[in-house]
Scaffold this active site. Structure first.
Site, mmCIF file in Angstrom:
data_model
loop_
_atom_site.group_PDB
_atom_site.id
_atom_site.type_symbol
_atom_site.label_atom_id
_atom_site.label_comp_id
_atom_site.label_asym_id
_atom_site.label_seq_id
_atom_site.Cartn_x
_atom_site.Cartn_y
_atom_site.Cartn_z
ATOM 1 C CG ASP A 119 -2.284 0.392 1.041
ATOM 2 O OD1 ASP A 119 -2.495 1.481 0.485
ATOM 3 O OD2 ASP A 119 -3.188 -0.366 1.421
ATOM 4 C CD GLU A 138 -9.104 4.225 -1.615
ATOM 5 O OE1 GLU A 138 -9.965 3.749 -0.879
ATOM 6 O OE2 GLU A 138 -8.222 4.996 -1.200
ATOM 7 C CG HIS A 146 -8.898 -1.806 4.444
ATOM 8 N ND1 HIS A 146 -8.778 -1.736 3.065
ATOM 9 C CD2 HIS A 146 -8.473 -0.616 4.914
ATOM 10 C CE1 HIS A 146 -8.298 -0.547 2.742
ATOM 11 N NE2 HIS A 146 -8.100 0.147 3.839
ATOM 12 C CG ASP A 147 -11.378 1.579 3.818
ATOM 13 O OD1 ASP A 147 -10.866 1.488 4.949
ATOM 14 O OD2 ASP A 147 -10.804 2.118 2.847
ATOM 15 C CG ASP A 162 -4.800 5.415 1.011
ATOM 16 O OD1 ASP A 162 -5.727 4.613 1.126
ATOM 17 O OD2 ASP A 162 -4.714 6.463 1.690
HETATM 18 O O1 TEU Z 1 -9.484 5.242 2.023
HETATM 19 C C1 TEU Z 1 -9.799 6.405 1.305
HETATM 20 C C2 TEU Z 1 -11.187 6.801 1.596
HETATM 21 O O2 TEU Z 1 -11.503 7.171 2.707
HETATM 22 C C3 TEU Z 1 -12.195 6.688 0.572
HETATM 23 O O3 TEU Z 1 -11.897 5.788 -0.386
HETATM 24 C C4 TEU Z 1 -13.481 6.306 1.201
HETATM 25 O O4 TEU Z 1 -13.455 4.971 1.664
HETATM 26 C C5 TEU Z 1 -14.606 6.445 0.223
HETATM 27 O O5 TEU Z 1 -14.464 7.611 -0.463
HETATM 28 C C6 TEU Z 1 -15.937 6.423 0.937
HETATM 29 O O6 TEU Z 1 -16.565 7.618 0.877
HETATM 30 C C7 TEU Z 1 -8.164 4.992 2.259
HETATM 31 C C8 TEU Z 1 -7.950 3.733 3.066
HETATM 32 O O7 TEU Z 1 -8.459 2.630 2.372
HETATM 33 C C9 TEU Z 1 -8.544 3.905 4.424
HETATM 34 O O8 TEU Z 1 -8.439 2.742 5.210
HETATM 35 C C10 TEU Z 1 -7.849 5.055 5.091
HETATM 36 O O9 TEU Z 1 -8.457 5.328 6.325
HETATM 37 C C11 TEU Z 1 -7.878 6.319 4.218
HETATM 38 O O10 TEU Z 1 -7.507 6.068 2.878
HETATM 39 C C12 TEU Z 1 -6.895 7.329 4.736
HETATM 40 O O11 TEU Z 1 -5.591 6.926 4.448
#
Ligand code: TEU
Ligand code: CA
Length: 547
Positions: free
Chosen positions: A98, A242, A315-316, A199
């Protein structure tokens, strides 16, 4: 289209903190991952993506990095990382790391320097602004609550943080900062890392006023520069960005090979379809037709030169089977296999989130103190202050919390679920006694063996990888079906998204041997009607015949 080594493979996503704890401190670690490579190899996995393992004070579980060259102490040492890289080679597994490039931790040396004075050489590595009309420079809200601007007493300016206040945004307009990042990426490439997941890459550009522009040409300029200085200097790299809000046109800009930016993007159109984790966690109604329409659009509109990433969760987000399938005991296994069949039959590279391959479900903790996720906790506090009733807040928390995906991996039915010999950092899902790897491996009809078969099929059937995509029964409200065609091969995938049985016309003769995969023992067919039982999923080779 030019074939790439990762086109017919799957990526298995590991959340290291919750995968396997090798030393009993309750926290998953690198040596724990190393122990389980045999398991991943048995499943057929050849690429793993590790969520951040860098040095971090863990405000956001590793997405707040204080040293990009070191390993998080709880996960092990840099030697453990080298050992993992070596052992992966022995198992024919490539590692994707990542890359968190939008922000660092406030504990990173650059930020400590940056905040120490306005004249510090690192000042411009971050985004500092004067107040506008005595207030925050913009009115944007941070992802984990509050303003994106934090006032700094010492130097009398605001700094920007798109996520939590301990995650200050890096200033991409500073070339020295960018070069530091490229140097770091090359460091890991030299160590044997074969890919990166970038990310929040659509959030890196902030304009002159400090405002985030997620659809700017600037992002593409930066990515080209990064690619030129890093990824393209080696031949075996795979990258996925992402870009949660990307539409098909933007995704093509990021991922078309001739543009030399990235190989794939994660877009979140399906992730937000029911309102999960969108503003105030407010649920949104949707129908299967909506889901079909979104997924079909990505299959057909990305064009033949760009490549999709396919996923039901990460994971989100909450667990896929609880969200898009049905986690009631009688339907859990059936619907987990159905979802897998639908996704792995599509064009793109499938991503499997740890535990998905054994049908792990959402967790229902009773108390907010059981939750660990900063986003969940901030949401709870906010709603408490707004006067929401406890039970209502908890209902929203249970449905949306990222911790649903972060409960420890369920390896067996022993006291710590085979995850840890100590007390896990976050509570186990109590259903580990029934749902675990050991049980899955003993049962030939398990979710695990279904995934194994799907992974194998994509390696042997070009039609599943390169075939065109055609929707079938397009307006049907409970059936999601499509055909893939490639040269003289055709595969038909039919999935029943409901717990009720339903019949559809099927005017081709199907023989037992044409069935590539199914989640029932037989096919229920009468004359020219196919009867689909609850959550039935079938993948049929139709040899060029159309239905
Ligand atoms: O996630 C980025 C993020 O917050 C967005 O993709 C969000 O999930 C989406 O827009 C929903 O509205 C990444 C990581 O995957 C996450 O675990 C971290 O907390 C975040 O970045 C900050 O680094
Ligand atoms: Ca540990």
């Amino acid at each position: 289209m030019e074939k790439k080594w990762w086109h017919n493979q799957v990526v298995y996503q590991i959340y290291p903190r919750s995968f396997r704890d090798s030393n009993g401190d309750g926290i998953g670690d690198l040596n724990g991952i190393r122990e389980k490579l045999g398991y991943l190899q048995e499943l057929g996995v050849q690429i793993i993506w590790l969520c951040p393992v860098y040095r971090s004070p863990n405000r956001d579980n590793g997405y707040d990095i204080s040293d990009y060259y070191q390993i998080m102490e709880e996960f092990g040492t840099i030697e453990d990382m080298y050992a993992l890289i070596e052992e992966c080679k022995n198992h024919d597994i490539s590692i994707i790391m990542d890359l968190v490039l939008n922000h660092s931790s406030d504990m990173h040396e650059w930020f400590r320097e940056s905040r120490s004075s306005r004249e510090n050489p690192y000042r411009d590595y971050y985004i500092w602004k004067d107040p506008v009309d005595g207030k925050e420079p913009t009115s944007e809200e941070a992802f984990f609550g509050g303003s994106v601007w934090e006032w700094d007493e010492t130097t009398q300016q605001y700094y920007r943080h798109t996520f939590c206040r301990e995650q200050p945004d890096l200033n991409w307009n500073n070339i020295h900062m960018r070069q530091e990042l490229y140097k770091m990426i090359c460091f890991w490439m030299e160590k044997g890392i074969q890919g990166f997941r970038l990310d929040a890459i659509d959030r890196i550009y902030k304009n002159e006023s400090g405002y985030l522009e997620s659809k700017s040409d600037k992002i593409h300029e930066f990515l080209k520069e990064m690619n030129h200085n890093t990824f393209s200097t080696a031949s075996h790299m795979v990258t996925v960005g992402e870009a949660s809000g990307a539409d098909t046109e933007e995704a093509r800009l990021y991922s078309a090979p001739d543009r030399q930016e990235l190989d794939m993007v994660f877009q979140f159109e399906v992730m937000g379809i029911d309102g999960t984790r969108t503003r105030d966690f407010e649920p949104k109604g949707y129908t299967l037709k909506d889901l079909k329409q979104v997924m079909a659009k990505w299959q057909t509109e990305l064009g033949s030169d760009a490549w999709n990433s396919l996923f039901w969760s990460n994971h989100d987000y909450p667990r896929a089977v609880s969200r898009f399938g049905n986690d009631a005991p009688e339907y859990r296994v059936l619907s987990a296999k159905m979802l897998a069949t639908l996704l792995h039959g599509m064009r793109g590279t499938p991503y499997i989130y740890q535990g998905e391959e054994i049908g792990m479900t959402n967790v229902r903790y009773s108390d907010i103190s059981d939750y660990r996720d900063i986003e969940t906790i901030n949401f709870y506090k906010k709603k408490k202050s707004e006067g929401w009733a406890e039970e209502k807040i908890m209902e929203y928390v249970r449905r949306n919390s990222r911790d649903n995906a972060r409960t420890p991996m369920q390896w067996d039915d022993s006291a710590g679920a085979g995850f840890s010999e100590g007390t896990p950092w976050i509570g186990l899902n109590p259903n580990y006694t029934e749902i675990n790897v050991c049980q899955n491996r003993q049962d030939r009809a398990s979710v695990f063996y279904h995934y194994k078969k799907l992974i194998e099929l994509r390696k042997t059937k070009d039609v599943l990888v390169y075939g065109s995509f055609q929707m079938e029964y397009e307006t049907h409200s409970q059936i999601f079906a499509y055909t893939r065609n490639y040269e003289d091969e055709s595969v038909l995938v039919i999935c029943n998204f409901d717990r009720t049985t339903c019949s559809i016309p099927l005017n081709i003769s199907v023989d037992e041997k044409d069935i590539l995969l199914s989640n029932y023992e037989d096919l229920k067919k009468e004359d020219e009607t196919l009867c689909l039982r609850p959550y039935e999923a079938v993948m049929i080779q139709t040899g060029g015949k159309t239905i």
